[in-house]
Write a protein that holds these residues in place. Structure first.
Motif, short mmCIF file in Angstrom:
data_model
loop_
_atom_site.label_atom_id
_atom_site.label_comp_id
_atom_site.label_asym_id
_atom_site.label_seq_id
_atom_site.Cartn_x
_atom_site.Cartn_y
_atom_site.Cartn_z
N ILE A 31 -41.35 28.63 -38.10
CA ILE A 31 -41.11 27.38 -38.83
C ILE A 31 -42.40 26.61 -39.03
O ILE A 31 -42.43 25.65 -39.79
CB ILE A 31 -40.03 26.50 -38.17
CG1 ILE A 31 -40.45 26.05 -36.78
CG2 ILE A 31 -38.71 27.23 -38.13
CD1 ILE A 31 -39.50 25.03 -36.15
N ALA A 32 -43.47 27.03 -38.35
CA ALA A 32 -44.79 26.44 -38.49
C ALA A 32 -45.80 27.49 -38.07
O ALA A 32 -45.46 28.38 -37.26
CB ALA A 32 -44.92 25.20 -37.61
N PRO A 33 -47.03 27.43 -38.57
CA PRO A 33 -48.05 28.39 -38.11
C PRO A 33 -48.21 28.31 -36.60
O PRO A 33 -48.29 27.22 -36.03
CB PRO A 33 -49.31 27.92 -38.84
CG PRO A 33 -48.81 27.19 -40.04
CD PRO A 33 -47.53 26.52 -39.60
N GLY A 34 -48.20 29.46 -35.95
CA GLY A 34 -48.36 29.51 -34.50
C GLY A 34 -47.06 29.44 -33.71
O GLY A 34 -47.08 29.48 -32.48
N HIS A 35 -45.92 29.35 -34.39
CA HIS A 35 -44.62 29.33 -33.71
C HIS A 35 -44.41 30.69 -33.04
O HIS A 35 -44.25 31.69 -33.71
CB HIS A 35 -43.53 29.04 -34.74
CG HIS A 35 -42.13 29.09 -34.22
ND1 HIS A 35 -41.06 29.02 -35.09
CD2 HIS A 35 -41.60 29.20 -32.98
CE1 HIS A 35 -39.94 29.08 -34.39
NE2 HIS A 35 -40.25 29.21 -33.11
N VAL A 36 -44.44 30.70 -31.72
CA VAL A 36 -44.29 31.94 -30.95
C VAL A 36 -43.07 31.83 -30.05
O VAL A 36 -42.50 30.76 -29.86
CB VAL A 36 -45.56 32.25 -30.11
CG1 VAL A 36 -46.78 32.43 -31.02
CG2 VAL A 36 -45.81 31.19 -29.05
N LEU A 37 -42.68 32.96 -29.49
CA LEU A 37 -41.52 33.03 -28.60
C LEU A 37 -41.94 33.65 -27.27
O LEU A 37 -42.80 34.53 -27.23
CB LEU A 37 -40.41 33.87 -29.23
CG LEU A 37 -39.92 33.41 -30.60
CD1 LEU A 37 -38.92 34.41 -31.16
CD2 LEU A 37 -39.30 32.03 -30.52
N VAL A 38 -41.28 33.22 -26.21
CA VAL A 38 -41.46 33.80 -24.88
C VAL A 38 -40.08 34.19 -24.39
O VAL A 38 -39.16 33.36 -24.40
CB VAL A 38 -42.12 32.80 -23.90
CG1 VAL A 38 -42.31 33.44 -22.53
CG2 VAL A 38 -43.45 32.29 -24.45
#
Length: 154
Positions: A31-38
């Motif tokens: 949803i935004a640059p750099g949106h990551v998941l853990v």
């Protein structure tokens, strides 16, 4: 090593950091640059399905990567969120934490981010990234985590 994330296989090229019981990867539909998941290594559907050790490991990894995500994507803040169950907007039945870089005045202000998190994967107007785009971002982020990995594997 690839990982199973609910009904999806996350290729090793998209995983940029691992801990003893969790892993971090770039998002297919951010949803935004750099949106990551853990996510937890073990496929647990809900937060309370995790053991205390898994919860601790998951949040240690979130704590470890958050300042790097903020730095790499020139953010001034982060939104860190879990959608725990379908009514909360969870679309993949596997515990995971969203880390979303934020800047003052971004279009997700005024807590609109939670509305967007609940609906963004269902919208057709948001572009799915290619495997190559995801691999490029993961490669960039991996550079920040290859040094001193031993101290975080505990």
């Amino acid at each position: 090593m690839s990982s199973k994330f609910g009904h999806v296989i996350i290729t090793s090229s998209c995983i940029f950091c691992r801990s003893a019981l969790s892993y971090a990867f770039v998002n297919k539909k951010p949803i935004a640059p750099g949106h990551v998941l853990v996510a937890s290594d073990r496929e647990a559907k809900r937060f309370n399905d995790l053991s205390p050790e898994e919860v601790s490991d998951l949040f240690k990894l979130v704590h470890r990567i958050s300042p790097i995500i903020q730095k790499v994507f020139n953010a001034t803040a982060l939104t860190i969120a879990i959608q725990d169950g379908a009514a909360a907007g969870q679309t993949v039945e596997h515990v995971h934490v969203h880390i979303v870089p934020r800047i003052e005045g971004d279009p997700l202000q005024d807590d609109r981010i939670y509305e967007v998190l609940q609906t963004h994967e269902k919208k057709d107007d948001i572009k799915w990234r290619t495997d190559n785009e995801m691999e490029t971002e993961a490669t960039l982020l991996k550079e920040y985590f290859e040094e001193n990995d031993d101290e975080y594997q505990q």
